[in-house]
Design a protein around this motif. Structure first.
Motif, PDB file in Angstrom:
ATOM      1  N   TRP A 201      50.866 129.172  79.040  1.00 17.62           N
ATOM      2  CA  TRP A 201      49.844 130.093  78.539  1.00 17.62           C
ATOM      3  C   TRP A 201      49.503 129.824  77.082  1.00 17.62           C
ATOM      4  N   ALA A 202      50.503 129.458  76.284  1.00 18.89           N
ATOM      5  CA  ALA A 202      50.233 129.122  74.884  1.00 18.89           C
ATOM      6  C   ALA A 202      49.405 127.850  74.788  1.00 18.89           C
ATOM      7  N   SER A 203      49.732 126.868  75.637  1.00 12.88           N
ATOM      8  CA  SER A 203      49.008 125.603  75.623  1.00 12.88           C
ATOM      9  C   SER A 203      47.561 125.769  76.072  1.00 12.88           C
ATOM     10  N   ASN A 204      47.271 126.847  76.781  1.00 13.19           N
ATOM     11  CA  ASN A 204      45.907 127.087  77.240  1.00 13.19           C
ATOM     12  C   ASN A 204      44.934 127.236  76.076  1.00 13.19           C
TER      13      ASN A 204
ATOM     14  N   SER B 208      45.658 129.736  65.881  1.00 10.84           N
ATOM     15  CA  SER B 208      46.665 130.761  65.582  1.00 10.84           C
ATOM     16  C   SER B 208      46.072 132.162  65.515  1.00 10.84           C
ATOM     17  N   SER B 209      44.966 132.310  64.776  1.00  8.50           N
ATOM     18  CA  SER B 209      44.394 133.651  64.604  1.00  8.50           C
ATOM     19  C   SER B 209      43.945 134.233  65.940  1.00  8.50           C
ATOM     20  N   VAL B 210      43.352 133.388  66.803  1.00  3.64           N
ATOM     21  CA  VAL B 210      42.883 133.858  68.111  1.00  3.64           C
ATOM     22  C   VAL B 210      44.065 134.284  68.980  1.00  3.64           C
ATOM     23  N   ALA B 211      45.131 133.477  68.981  1.00  3.37           N
ATOM     24  CA  ALA B 211      46.312 133.788  69.790  1.00  3.37           C
ATOM     25  C   ALA B 211      46.945 135.109  69.362  1.00  3.37           C
ATOM     26  N   ILE B 212      46.929 135.378  68.056  1.00  2.00           N
ATOM     27  CA  ILE B 212      47.530 136.617  67.549  1.00  2.00           C
ATOM     28  C   ILE B 212      46.618 137.805  67.813  1.00  2.00           C
TER      29      ILE B 212
ATOM     30  N   LEU C 287      32.585 136.763  63.349  1.00  2.00           N
ATOM     31  CA  LEU C 287      32.169 136.926  64.746  1.00  2.00           C
ATOM     32  C   LEU C 287      33.284 136.512  65.691  1.00  2.00           C
ATOM     33  N   SER C 288      34.052 135.490  65.313  1.00  2.00           N
ATOM     34  CA  SER C 288      35.126 134.998  66.183  1.00  2.00           C
ATOM     35  C   SER C 288      36.179 136.068  66.478  1.00  2.00           C
ATOM     36  N   PRO C 289      36.846 136.658  65.453  1.00  2.00           N
ATOM     37  CA  PRO C 289      37.841 137.700  65.774  1.00  2.00           C
ATOM     38  C   PRO C 289      37.227 138.935  66.410  1.00  2.00           C
ATOM     39  N   THR C 290      35.963 139.215  66.086  1.00  2.00           N
ATOM     40  CA  THR C 290      35.288 140.366  66.706  1.00  2.00           C
ATOM     41  C   THR C 290      35.154 140.162  68.204  1.00  2.00           C
ATOM     42  N   LEU C 291      34.733 138.967  68.599  1.00  2.00           N
ATOM     43  CA  LEU C 291      34.599 138.655  70.027  1.00  2.00           C
ATOM     44  C   LEU C 291      35.951 138.708  70.730  1.00  2.00           C
ATOM     45  N   VAL C 292      36.991 138.206  70.062  1.00  2.00           N
ATOM     46  CA  VAL C 292      38.326 138.181  70.664  1.00  2.00           C
ATOM     47  C   VAL C 292      38.865 139.600  70.828  1.00  2.00           C
ATOM     48  N   VAL C 293      38.622 140.472  69.860  1.00  2.00           N
ATOM     49  CA  VAL C 293      39.059 141.864  69.968  1.00  2.00           C
ATOM     50  C   VAL C 293      38.362 142.550  71.144  1.00  2.00           C
ATOM     51  N   ILE C 294      37.054 142.335  71.285  1.00  2.00           N
ATOM     52  CA  ILE C 294      36.323 142.931  72.418  1.00  2.00           C
ATOM     53  C   ILE C 294      36.857 142.382  73.738  1.00  2.00           C
TER      54      ILE C 294
ATOM     55  N   VAL D 247      54.384 133.955  73.777  1.00  2.00           N
ATOM     56  CA  VAL D 247      53.141 133.198  73.958  1.00  2.00           C
ATOM     57  C   VAL D 247      52.419 132.949  72.630  1.00  2.00           C
ATOM     58  N   PRO D 248      52.125 134.002  71.834  1.00  2.00           N
ATOM     59  CA  PRO D 248      51.439 133.720  70.561  1.00  2.00           C
ATOM     60  C   PRO D 248      52.292 132.913  69.595  1.00  2.00           C
ATOM     61  N   VAL D 249      53.618 133.064  69.674  1.00  2.00           N
ATOM     62  CA  VAL D 249      54.508 132.279  68.804  1.00  2.00           C
ATOM     63  C   VAL D 249      54.358 130.790  69.122  1.00  2.00           C
ATOM     64  N   PHE D 250      54.434 130.459  70.409  1.00  2.00           N
ATOM     65  CA  PHE D 250      54.269 129.069  70.817  1.00  2.00           C
ATOM     66  C   PHE D 250      52.856 128.564  70.498  1.00  2.00           C
TER      67      PHE D 250
END
Length: 293
Positions: A16-19, A87-91, A141-148, A243-246
């Motif tokens: 899942w992390a590698s995804n 990293s930011s997206v995974a977190i 826009l990137s973190p906003t989309l990920v939060v939604i 997952v986010p750590v990896f």
């Protein structure tokens, strides 16, 4: 838990992390929605011999397919494609945990104690800190989309909890099957360069799409379904905090992510809040199962 099953959990975390990395590589050539549509096409081809019809749940299954298959993955991969790092997206993606706690309180009438409230505030505050990272701030826009997209995951989880008897593999397949046609239509309406992408994509991009579909989705969810049948969800779910750590490690090693002060502090806040919510929710479920035994 046996050593073999612990090894399987570590494998799932890595898949899942590698995804995140695979999607980033794939979207070097493929546009985000096209990437998702091709990924779903592969999932359908691989999984179709192993699934059954969701009898009695068609309306909810269609809703799940639209929420997850169309909107969640579109926003998630769009946000990932715009992000300079992994990293930011995974977190930030982990905000689905506090969102799930809030929606469970609203729709499922679950009670939230002060510890989980504190953890929810801490997690969302961490996202705000990450947003002050100069690299992230340049494209909010990137973190906003990920939060939604993460909110849609939590909404999907609330719906799925009202669908007992639908296994993880069936959910995965029908999400792909319901979402794939709308994704292709949306992609051809709002994206361009489809045929050029298919022709110019190298083995790295095609491998990335195949891994995202087969490794992360089919194998990852399949192994998770196997473990869920052997252990309570409350026992397994804390392990998936890896997952986010990896993903952060993979981002640093293979994508050149830079761990800024904002990302480290904000990431620590998000993961601390998510950890508390996960552990407290697991403990609550264990207590309820003990009371009902």
């Amino acid at each position: 838990m046996s050593n073999k099953d612990l090894a399987l959990i570590l494998l799932i975390n890595m898949l899942w992390a590698s995804n995140f990395l695979a999607a980033k590589i794939g979207m070097e050539i493929f546009s985000p929605i096209l990437f998702t549509a091709i990924r779903f096409s592969i999932v359908i081809l691989v999984m179709v011999p192993f699934v059954t019809l969701p009898h009695g749940y068609w309306r909810k299954m269609i809703l799940v397919g639209l929420i997850m298959g169309v909107f969640h993955f579109t926003l998630m991969f769009w946000g990932l494609s715009l992000s300079p790092d992994i990293s930011s997206v995974a977190i930030v993606n982990q905000t689905f945990v506090p969102f799930s706690a809030l929606l469970a309180m609203i729709f499922l009438k679950e009670k939230i104690g002060w510890r989980r409230w504190t953890a929810i505030v801490l997690a969302f505050s961490g996202v705000m800190v990450i947003g002050f990272d100069p690299i992230i701030f340049a494209n909010l826009l990137s973190p906003t989309l990920v939060v939604i997209a993460s909110f849609l995951v939590s909404l999907n989880m609330v719906i799925v909890r009202t669908m007992p008897g639908i296994g993880a593999l069936n959910l995965t397949f029908w999400t792909a099957a319901i979402g794939v046609v709308p994704l292709y239509i949306i992609s051809f309406l709002v994206e361009d360069g489809h045929f050029s992408a298919v022709q110019t994509a190298g083995w790295e991009q095609w491998t990335a799409v195949a891994f995202s579909a087969i490794g992360a989705t089919v194998v990852g969810h399949g192994l998770t379904n196997y473990l869920i049948r052997r252990y309570p969800v409350s026992t397994i779910s804390p392990y998936f905090l890896l997952v986010p750590v990896f993903a952060v490690i993979l981002g640093i090693v293979f994508w050149g992510d830079v761990m800024t002060t904002e990302l480290m502090i904000g990431g620590a806040m998000v993961m601390s809040g998510v950890t508390v919510i996960t552990l407290r929710s697991g403990r609550k479920k264990s207590d309820e199962q003990a009371d009902g035994a």
